[in-house]
Motif scaffolding. Sequence first.
Motif, short mmCIF file in Angstrom:
data_model
loop_
_atom_site.label_atom_id
_atom_site.label_comp_id
_atom_site.label_asym_id
_atom_site.label_seq_id
_atom_site.Cartn_x
_atom_site.Cartn_y
_atom_site.Cartn_z
N VAL A 104 0.85 -1.19 0.00
CA VAL A 104 0.00 0.00 0.00
C VAL A 104 0.88 1.24 0.00
O VAL A 104 1.81 1.37 0.79
CB VAL A 104 -0.93 0.02 1.24
CG1 VAL A 104 -1.70 1.31 1.30
CG2 VAL A 104 -1.87 -1.17 1.19
N ILE A 105 0.59 2.15 -0.91
CA ILE A 105 1.27 3.44 -0.95
C ILE A 105 0.29 4.48 -0.47
O ILE A 105 -0.77 4.68 -1.07
CB ILE A 105 1.74 3.78 -2.39
CG1 ILE A 105 2.68 2.70 -2.90
CG2 ILE A 105 2.41 5.14 -2.41
CD1 ILE A 105 3.06 2.89 -4.36
N GLU A 106 0.63 5.15 0.61
CA GLU A 106 -0.28 6.13 1.17
C GLU A 106 -0.11 7.47 0.48
O GLU A 106 0.98 7.84 0.08
CB GLU A 106 -0.03 6.28 2.67
CG GLU A 106 -0.39 5.05 3.46
CD GLU A 106 -0.24 5.28 4.94
OE1 GLU A 106 0.09 6.41 5.34
OE2 GLU A 106 -0.43 4.33 5.70
N GLY A 107 -1.20 8.19 0.35
CA GLY A 107 -1.16 9.52 -0.25
C GLY A 107 -2.51 9.88 -0.83
O GLY A 107 -3.45 9.08 -0.85
N GLU A 108 -2.62 11.10 -1.31
CA GLU A 108 -3.83 11.55 -1.98
C GLU A 108 -3.58 11.48 -3.46
O GLU A 108 -2.65 12.09 -3.98
CB GLU A 108 -4.16 12.98 -1.55
CG GLU A 108 -4.45 13.10 -0.06
CD GLU A 108 -4.69 14.54 0.33
OE1 GLU A 108 -4.84 15.39 -0.57
OE2 GLU A 108 -4.74 14.81 1.52
N PHE A 109 -4.42 10.73 -4.17
CA PHE A 109 -4.19 10.48 -5.58
C PHE A 109 -5.26 11.16 -6.42
O PHE A 109 -6.41 11.27 -6.02
CB PHE A 109 -4.23 8.97 -5.88
CG PHE A 109 -3.12 8.23 -5.19
CD1 PHE A 109 -1.90 8.07 -5.81
CD2 PHE A 109 -3.30 7.70 -3.92
CE1 PHE A 109 -0.86 7.40 -5.18
CE2 PHE A 109 -2.28 7.03 -3.29
CZ PHE A 109 -1.06 6.88 -3.93
N THR A 110 -4.88 11.60 -7.59
CA THR A 110 -5.81 12.18 -8.55
C THR A 110 -5.57 11.47 -9.88
O THR A 110 -4.45 11.42 -10.37
CB THR A 110 -5.54 13.68 -8.74
OG1 THR A 110 -5.60 14.32 -7.48
CG2 THR A 110 -6.55 14.29 -9.68
N VAL A 111 -6.64 10.93 -10.47
CA VAL A 111 -6.54 10.26 -11.75
C VAL A 111 -6.80 11.30 -12.83
O VAL A 111 -7.84 11.96 -12.82
CB VAL A 111 -7.53 9.09 -11.85
CG1 VAL A 111 -7.45 8.44 -13.23
CG2 VAL A 111 -7.26 8.08 -10.76
N VAL A 112 -5.87 11.45 -13.76
CA VAL A 112 -6.01 12.41 -14.85
C VAL A 112 -6.15 11.62 -16.14
O VAL A 112 -5.27 10.86 -16.51
CB VAL A 112 -4.77 13.33 -14.91
CG1 VAL A 112 -4.91 14.33 -16.03
CG2 VAL A 112 -4.55 14.02 -13.58
N ARG A 113 -7.27 11.82 -16.82
CA ARG A 113 -7.50 11.12 -18.09
C ARG A 113 -6.83 11.87 -19.23
O ARG A 113 -6.87 13.09 -19.29
CB ARG A 113 -8.99 11.02 -18.36
CG ARG A 113 -9.73 10.29 -17.26
CD ARG A 113 -10.17 8.94 -17.76
NE ARG A 113 -10.85 8.26 -16.67
CZ ARG A 113 -10.51 7.08 -16.23
NH1 ARG A 113 -9.52 6.45 -16.80
NH2 ARG A 113 -11.14 6.50 -15.25
N ASP A 114 -6.22 11.13 -20.13
CA ASP A 114 -5.56 11.72 -21.29
C ASP A 114 -6.56 11.76 -22.43
O ASP A 114 -7.01 10.73 -22.91
CB ASP A 114 -4.34 10.89 -21.65
CG ASP A 114 -3.52 11.52 -22.75
OD1 ASP A 114 -3.75 12.71 -23.05
OD2 ASP A 114 -2.65 10.83 -23.30
N THR A 115 -6.92 12.96 -22.89
CA THR A 115 -7.91 13.11 -23.96
C THR A 115 -7.26 13.34 -25.32
O THR A 115 -7.95 13.48 -26.31
CB THR A 115 -8.86 14.28 -23.65
OG1 THR A 115 -8.07 15.47 -23.52
CG2 THR A 115 -9.64 14.02 -22.39
N SER A 116 -5.93 13.38 -25.38
CA SER A 116 -5.27 13.65 -26.65
C SER A 116 -5.11 12.40 -27.50
O SER A 116 -4.65 12.48 -28.62
CB SER A 116 -3.90 14.27 -26.38
OG SER A 116 -3.06 13.33 -25.75
N GLY A 117 -5.48 11.24 -26.99
CA GLY A 117 -5.38 10.01 -27.75
C GLY A 117 -4.00 9.39 -27.75
O GLY A 117 -3.68 8.59 -28.60
N ALA A 118 -3.16 9.79 -26.82
CA ALA A 118 -1.83 9.20 -26.73
C ALA A 118 -1.93 7.77 -26.23
O ALA A 118 -3.00 7.31 -25.83
CB ALA A 118 -0.96 10.03 -25.79
N GLN A 119 -0.82 7.03 -26.24
CA GLN A 119 -0.83 5.63 -25.84
C GLN A 119 -1.21 5.46 -24.38
O GLN A 119 -1.91 4.54 -24.02
CB GLN A 119 0.52 5.00 -26.09
CG GLN A 119 0.83 4.79 -27.55
CD GLN A 119 2.19 4.14 -27.75
OE1 GLN A 119 2.99 4.08 -26.84
NE2 GLN A 119 2.44 3.65 -28.95
N SER A 120 -0.74 6.36 -23.52
CA SER A 120 -1.02 6.24 -22.09
C SER A 120 -2.44 6.72 -21.84
O SER A 120 -2.75 7.89 -22.01
CB SER A 120 -0.03 7.08 -21.29
OG SER A 120 -0.40 7.09 -19.95
N ALA A 121 -3.34 5.83 -21.43
CA ALA A 121 -4.74 6.18 -21.24
C ALA A 121 -4.96 6.98 -19.97
O ALA A 121 -5.86 7.80 -19.89
CB ALA A 121 -5.60 4.93 -21.22
#
Length: 97
Positions: free
Chosen positions: A73-90
């Motif tokens: 477990v890694i503790e912390g506050e996480f924010t998921v950022v979606r990539d809308t430019s269509g790059a490989q990393s979703a």
Amino acid sequence: MRFVFTQMRRPRNPLLQLLLGLAALGLLLFFSVFALFAAVGVMAVIGLARAWRALTGRPASTAGASSSGNVDVIEGEFTVVRDTSGAQSAQQIHYTR
């Protein structure tokens, strides 16, 4: 200012060649023994620190473990950022402490 380095050449005298070779080997031996004693000293200090912690009952450092007790477990506050430019990393995950 310009630095000019002259090329070091071996001396022509065979006795002087032998003495310089022995001096080089002596320096190599000296630094090898010094490094060996330094490594043994560091390991001795680490071993004494661990023995002291074991005798006093204090736990060893728990830098990798979280408060939940799970190492994965890694503790912390996480924010998921979606990539809308269509790059490989979703998605990219950013965290703050």
